[in-house]
Design a protein around this motif. Sequence first.
Motif, PDB file in Angstrom:
ATOM      1  N   GLY A 128      13.837 -78.987 -50.265  1.00  0.00           N
ATOM      2  CA  GLY A 128      13.183 -79.313 -49.008  1.00  0.00           C
ATOM      3  C   GLY A 128      13.774 -80.552 -48.381  1.00  0.00           C
ATOM      4  N   ASP A 129      15.048 -80.478 -48.094  1.00  0.00           N
ATOM      5  CA  ASP A 129      15.749 -81.596 -47.483  1.00  0.00           C
ATOM      6  C   ASP A 129      17.038 -81.066 -46.882  1.00  0.00           C
ATOM      7  OD1 ASP A 129      15.824 -84.878 -47.776  1.00  0.00           O
ATOM      8  OD2 ASP A 129      17.797 -83.967 -47.565  1.00  0.00           O
ATOM      9  N   SER A 130      17.312 -81.439 -45.648  1.00  0.00           N
ATOM     10  CA  SER A 130      18.451 -80.833 -44.950  1.00  0.00           C
ATOM     11  C   SER A 130      19.798 -81.194 -45.572  1.00  0.00           C
ATOM     12  CB  SER A 130      18.439 -81.241 -43.486  1.00  0.00           C
ATOM     13  OG  SER A 130      18.525 -82.636 -43.381  1.00  0.00           O
ATOM     14  N   GLY A 144      19.159 -76.648 -47.084  1.00  0.00           N
ATOM     15  CA  GLY A 144      17.843 -77.245 -46.918  1.00  0.00           C
ATOM     16  C   GLY A 144      16.823 -76.217 -46.475  1.00  0.00           C
ATOM     17  N   ILE A 145      15.585 -76.411 -46.900  1.00  0.00           N
ATOM     18  CA  ILE A 145      14.498 -75.511 -46.525  1.00  0.00           C
ATOM     19  C   ILE A 145      13.272 -76.334 -46.134  1.00  0.00           C
ATOM     20  CG2 ILE A 145      15.241 -73.543 -47.925  1.00  0.00           C
ATOM     21  CD1 ILE A 145      13.378 -74.424 -50.142  1.00  0.00           C
ATOM     22  N   GLY A 146      12.328 -75.706 -45.464  1.00  0.00           N
ATOM     23  CA  GLY A 146      11.078 -76.370 -45.104  1.00  0.00           C
ATOM     24  C   GLY A 146      10.028 -76.158 -46.185  1.00  0.00           C
ATOM     25  N   ILE A 225      25.316 -80.315 -42.154  1.00  0.00           N
ATOM     26  CA  ILE A 225      24.109 -80.083 -41.363  1.00  0.00           C
ATOM     27  C   ILE A 225      24.149 -80.868 -40.056  1.00  0.00           C
ATOM     28  CG2 ILE A 225      22.786 -81.845 -42.636  1.00  0.00           C
ATOM     29  CD1 ILE A 225      21.358 -78.614 -41.072  1.00  0.00           C
ATOM     30  N   ARG A 230      23.912 -75.284 -41.892  1.00  0.00           N
ATOM     31  CA  ARG A 230      22.904 -75.499 -42.930  1.00  0.00           C
ATOM     32  C   ARG A 230      23.540 -75.609 -44.308  1.00  0.00           C
ATOM     33  NH1 ARG A 230      17.678 -71.459 -42.929  1.00  0.00           N
ATOM     34  NH2 ARG A 230      16.341 -72.771 -44.197  1.00  0.00           N
TER      35      ARG A 230
ATOM     36  N   GLY B  84      18.658 -81.653 -37.144  1.00  0.00           N
ATOM     37  CA  GLY B  84      18.403 -82.770 -38.068  1.00  0.00           C
ATOM     38  C   GLY B  84      17.596 -82.360 -39.275  1.00  0.00           C
ATOM     39  N   SER B  86      15.006 -81.313 -42.258  1.00  0.00           N
ATOM     40  CA  SER B  86      14.362 -80.026 -42.545  1.00  0.00           C
ATOM     41  C   SER B  86      12.845 -80.101 -42.490  1.00  0.00           C
ATOM     42  CB  SER B  86      14.773 -79.550 -43.937  1.00  0.00           C
ATOM     43  OG  SER B  86      14.234 -80.423 -44.917  1.00  0.00           O
ATOM     44  N   GLU B  88       9.296 -79.641 -42.192  1.00  0.00           N
ATOM     45  CA  GLU B  88       8.424 -78.640 -41.559  1.00  0.00           C
ATOM     46  C   GLU B  88       7.327 -79.336 -40.760  1.00  0.00           C
ATOM     47  OE1 GLU B  88       7.410 -75.119 -43.961  1.00  0.00           O
ATOM     48  OE2 GLU B  88       5.352 -75.429 -43.277  1.00  0.00           O
ATOM     49  N   ASP B 109      19.088 -74.203 -37.211  1.00  0.00           N
ATOM     50  CA  ASP B 109      18.768 -73.161 -38.200  1.00  0.00           C
ATOM     51  C   ASP B 109      17.505 -73.427 -39.021  1.00  0.00           C
ATOM     52  OD1 ASP B 109      20.647 -71.245 -37.721  1.00  0.00           O
ATOM     53  OD2 ASP B 109      22.112 -72.027 -39.149  1.00  0.00           O
ATOM     54  N   ILE B 110      17.412 -74.640 -39.581  1.00  0.00           N
ATOM     55  CA  ILE B 110      16.283 -74.892 -40.494  1.00  0.00           C
ATOM     56  C   ILE B 110      14.977 -74.940 -39.697  1.00  0.00           C
ATOM     57  CG2 ILE B 110      15.350 -76.377 -42.320  1.00  0.00           C
ATOM     58  CD1 ILE B 110      18.143 -77.410 -42.846  1.00  0.00           C
ATOM     59  N   ASN B 114      11.689 -72.633 -40.278  1.00  0.00           N
ATOM     60  CA  ASN B 114      10.366 -73.234 -40.469  1.00  0.00           C
ATOM     61  C   ASN B 114       9.353 -72.669 -39.478  1.00  0.00           C
ATOM     62  OD1 ASN B 114      11.146 -74.846 -42.599  1.00  0.00           O
ATOM     63  ND2 ASN B 114      11.565 -76.642 -41.338  1.00  0.00           N
TER      64      ASN B 114
END
Lengths: 468, 207
Positions: A128-130, A144-146, A225, A230, B84, B86, B88, B109-110, B114
Amino acid sequence: MSQDTLFDKVWDLHKVSRLPGGSDQIFIGLHLIHEVTSPQAFGALKDKNLKVKFPDRTVATVDHIVPTDNQSRPFKDNLAEKMIETLEKNCLEHKIRFFNIGSGNQGIVHVVAPELGLTQPGMTIACGDSHTSTHGAFGSIAFGIGTSQVRDVLATQTLAMNKLKVRQIWCNKKLSKGVYAKDLVLHIINKLGVKAGVGFAYEFAGPAIHELSMEERMTICNMSIEGGARCGYINPDEKTFSYIKNKLCAPKNEHWDKALRWWKSLKSDENSIYDDVIKLDASKVEPTVTWGITPGQSISINQQIPLLNDLSPDDKLVAKEAYEYMSFNPGQLIKDTPVDVCFIGSCTNGRISDLRVAAKVLKGKKVSKNVKAFAVPGSEKVATEAKQEGIDQIFKDSGFQWREPGCSMCLAMNSDKLIGNQVSASSSNRNFKGRQGSPNGRTLLMSPAMVAAAAINGKVSDVREFIN
Amino acid sequence: MKSEFTPPIGKISNIYGQCISLIGNDIDTDRIIPARFLKCVNFDSLGESVFQDDREPLKGKHPFDLEENKNATILIVNSNFGCGSSREHAPQALMRWGIKAIIGESFADIFYSNCIAIGIPCFTLPKKLIQEIQKNKDNNFLLLDIDLKNSLAKSRDISLNLEIKESSRKMFLSGEWDATSTLLENENLIEKKFHDLPYLDFNAESF
């Protein structure tokens, strides 16, 4: 559509199914978590009455909110304390391995995982980090993911994703003296633009990339990023394997031999097909500094801030915003711009080689009296190594403050912040408005060596004048 | 603050509401929600802090503070919106302020993933059309009826062909945008993959 690239191979290997909507279900080999983007994900698991599917495949550390001056518990900041407590509790409850402060292995998640040998070629890695793209330096596919996706990985070890296109960025020749990986990646982002990478994974390749150390490769992939991609990666080679060997979590004995055999088979085929290929001459890159509010707004140290008319119509809008926010004039030289704060650290440039190169510049010199300068090692391990090499002392002797590991003023979630419209020379990755903790603070991104040079002169300087 | 927030749930096929324009390229997630607001263990109170540092100096004149926008639900943006970090927290803050859909030139993208994961459809339109909507004097009162089935947005005077990733569109229409349960349906395949991957075997001891 790309074919036979490392990205295609790793993607196909991890594909679990094609989902009804048309996206792919991808298995995540390594999941990294930290205190900021995970609490709501654990909360959602609880709401849905779900467990962590494969607790061994998730590893945690704490980095974003940790203070860098005094790390004794409880933290002075109640909210920060609550966040670390929540992570401790969640890791304990779900049996997740947690590298806490004082463990000897805590630090910025993207510094820690590689130095533990967790990051390996051919893996899929999510966090959870870009800046998870960092791990692509090892030939893994990392992104990275949310928080909702963190929840999905915890619950299922998989993600729903659309496959990315692949752009190869071929870097010819090699970087010249006084020019570093940071300069190269800032140059790439400037040439391609901050949104060119949307929908793409970037494969960095060519002689200039091959020449880079693993830590320099991490700097490059880290900032994919910032160019919109990504995911960024580099095909693994002998440097990759020898970096991993003997690390705490690296495969051992006969497992090592097996791993090596498999890793050596992992790379883009010579005749693989890319969706796009860009070529550039790395020897032409000069020390590079950002002047604006996006990482794409950069120039070489001897260049002037671009005039509005020199920019494409697309870039004009943000450029206008940047002149105003930064209080810089078009046509102004970036060199000699006075700086108030100098920061060396972050997942982009907080590793031991970054500190070494800055220490070389600083040795025997003093930080300008108008500058507040501080160095934040990327991890406890980096801090220990720096002490063993006497690097911390060089920093302190020069007038730099030497801090405890964490993300610090890269995003200013702890008390390390700019004040008012201070200008910072920073080895971090983002120069967004307000990024370093003051709503009107101004950030100039550059390599750690350039930050050291700026600290000594109290203004943006060409580090090549410091090294022989 | 607005009426109580209820998160979207199930199928999303129509969104009707007033548009709010935010002009600018490369608006990053640090601007949407500054890092200091990330010190939280839930998303509940983020709505009021959305664009905090952009809003403060404008003293009530930021689009998110204008009285006429207070019921807006469809955000109109330019290119590379949400670049920038990620976090959420950014789309969560927008959603808790009242945004239910976003139409823009392009999205990072991210940020896009989200939005999909929390039930905010993001559509794209060519730059020229976006700018026309944003220039429209009556924009503050532009009411759009978005029909996901046909990827159309209609008002009294205009009809727009929206673009959205086909996989996202299908997920919203079927209600499967909250991915966890869909992913879990393949539990056997996940187990199989876990056992088949070469590196989990040679890493078993070191973990």
